[in-house]
Design an enzyme around this catalytic site. Structure first.
Site, PDB file in Angstrom:
ATOM      1  N   SER A   1      48.765 -25.924  14.407  1.00  0.00           N
ATOM      2  CA  SER A   1      49.792 -24.206  14.873  1.00  0.00           C
ATOM      3  C   SER A   1      50.621 -24.466  15.521  1.00  0.00           C
ATOM      4  CB  SER A   1      47.779 -23.873  15.130  1.00  0.00           C
ATOM      5  OG  SER A   1      46.832 -23.900  14.016  1.00  0.00           O
TER       6      SER A   1
HETATM    7  N1  SAH Z   1      43.688 -26.211  14.445  1.00  0.00           N
HETATM    8  C1  SAH Z   1      44.717 -26.848  14.247  1.00  0.00           C
HETATM    9  C2  SAH Z   1      45.276 -26.079  12.919  1.00  0.00           C
HETATM   10  C3  SAH Z   1      45.178 -26.565  11.034  1.00  0.00           C
HETATM   11  S1  SAH Z   1      45.746 -25.452  10.219  1.00  0.00           S
HETATM   12  C4  SAH Z   1      45.576 -27.229  14.422  1.00  0.00           C
HETATM   13  O1  SAH Z   1      45.106 -27.774  15.714  1.00  0.00           O
HETATM   14  O2  SAH Z   1      46.921 -27.251  15.331  1.00  0.00           O
HETATM   15  C5  SAH Z   1      43.942 -25.160   9.755  1.00  0.00           C
HETATM   16  C6  SAH Z   1      43.229 -25.906   8.877  1.00  0.00           C
HETATM   17  O3  SAH Z   1      42.398 -25.527   7.938  1.00  0.00           O
HETATM   18  C7  SAH Z   1      43.391 -26.921   7.341  1.00  0.00           C
HETATM   19  O4  SAH Z   1      43.871 -28.424   8.343  1.00  0.00           O
HETATM   20  C8  SAH Z   1      43.112 -26.558   6.145  1.00  0.00           C
HETATM   21  O5  SAH Z   1      42.377 -27.688   5.250  1.00  0.00           O
HETATM   22  C9  SAH Z   1      41.526 -25.670   7.406  1.00  0.00           C
HETATM   23  N2  SAH Z   1      40.816 -25.121   6.062  1.00  0.00           N
HETATM   24  C10 SAH Z   1      40.563 -24.401   5.013  1.00  0.00           C
HETATM   25  N3  SAH Z   1      40.182 -23.874   5.148  1.00  0.00           N
HETATM   26  C11 SAH Z   1      38.780 -24.089   5.859  1.00  0.00           C
HETATM   27  C12 SAH Z   1      37.385 -24.024   5.092  1.00  0.00           C
HETATM   28  N4  SAH Z   1      37.162 -23.408   4.310  1.00  0.00           N
HETATM   29  N5  SAH Z   1      36.857 -24.673   6.081  1.00  0.00           N
HETATM   30  C13 SAH Z   1      37.415 -26.139   6.960  1.00  0.00           C
HETATM   31  N6  SAH Z   1      38.436 -26.263   6.894  1.00  0.00           N
HETATM   32  C14 SAH Z   1      38.938 -25.118   6.144  1.00  0.00           C
END
Ligand code: SAH
Length: 217
Positions: free
Chosen positions: A68
């Site tokens: 993010s």
């Molecule tokens: N928090 C991260 C951002 C990750 S992007 C950071 O620190 O940068 C968002 C993530 O959400 C992705 O890895 C995706 O696989 C996950 N995601 C999407 N739907 C989800 C769900 N239902 N349960 C768990 N993870 C999910």
């Protein structure tokens, strides 16, 4: 020596510039900013992208997912915290583990859930050297929350949902808060605060997140 090897004064300076920019963009929460000053974001992206790690952008982390944007990480924490402590915190969408690391120094406990197994493994590998004893990672569909560890004082969703999953509201402790990007092509941050069985909603700025998907892989 690569940037990654040297958490060097060079990385620390880039981080300080990132935090100055966040402040200039309107982030006022000094606790959130201090936490972001500590976490080496360049350890959470591929080595080839390390030079961009402190830019205010999302970056690819594989599996069509992204780390993010720093502004959004700071903003979600600021909104969750305003006037209280984070307490026991659930993160949905751990991705590469960056936000879990940021939350670790602010929350009492962090549970971070990720639906893509190889990404979760990567998050584990990224977090291991930081030795954060209060972070637990779990491979699961976070739209169901994490019933075995509920209730939570804070829930942060790092993927955009069309609607707010009922399970997440149900797993909020009294006085608890949930921040979630809601929408499809056009998304907004939504803050939900639980007071008894009343859920008060406030909308904030437009954002851009990958979608919240069902099931695990
Ligand atoms: N928090 C991260 C951002 C990750 S992007 C950071 O620190 O940068 C968002 C993530 O959400 C992705 O890895 C995706 O696989 C996950 N995601 C999407 N739907 C989800 C769900 N239902 N349960 C768990 N993870 C999910």
């Amino acid at each position: 020596m690569s940037i990654r090897q040297a958490d060097s004064s060079q990385a620390a300076r880039a981080r300080a510039r990132m935090v100055d920019r966040l402040r200039a963009q309107g982030i006022q929460d000094s606790v959130a900013l201090a936490a972001m000053m500590q976490v080496p974001r360049h350890h959470f992206v591929e080595e080839g992208l390390a030079y961009s790690a402190y830019d205010d952008t999302a970056l690819p982390i594989g599996f069509q997912q992204t780390i993010s944007q720093p502004y959004v990480v700071a903003r979600m924490i600021e909104l969750l915290r305003a006037g209280r402590e984070l307490g026991r915190t659930l993160e949905i969408g751990a991705g590469c583990g960056y936000q879990a690391a940021v939350l670790s120094s602010i929350a009492t406990e962090v549970y971070a859930v990720e639906r893509i197994r190889p990404l979760l493994d990567r998050a584990r590998a990224n977090l291991r050297p930081l030795r954060l004893p209060n972070v637990r990672l779990k491979h699961a569909d976070g739209s169901l929350g994490l019933p075995e560890a509920a209730p939570f004082d804070s829930i942060v969703v790092a993927a955009a949902a069309i609607g707010v999953p009922r399970a997440l509201k149900d797993q909020l402790a009294p006085g608890g808060r949930l921040i979630i990007p809601v929408g499809g092509n056009e998304q907004r941050l939504l803050l939900i605060e639980r007071q008894g069985n009343v859920f008060r909603e406030s909308g904030y700025e437009a954002v851009r997140f990958v979608p919240l998907l069902a099931g695990t892989e």
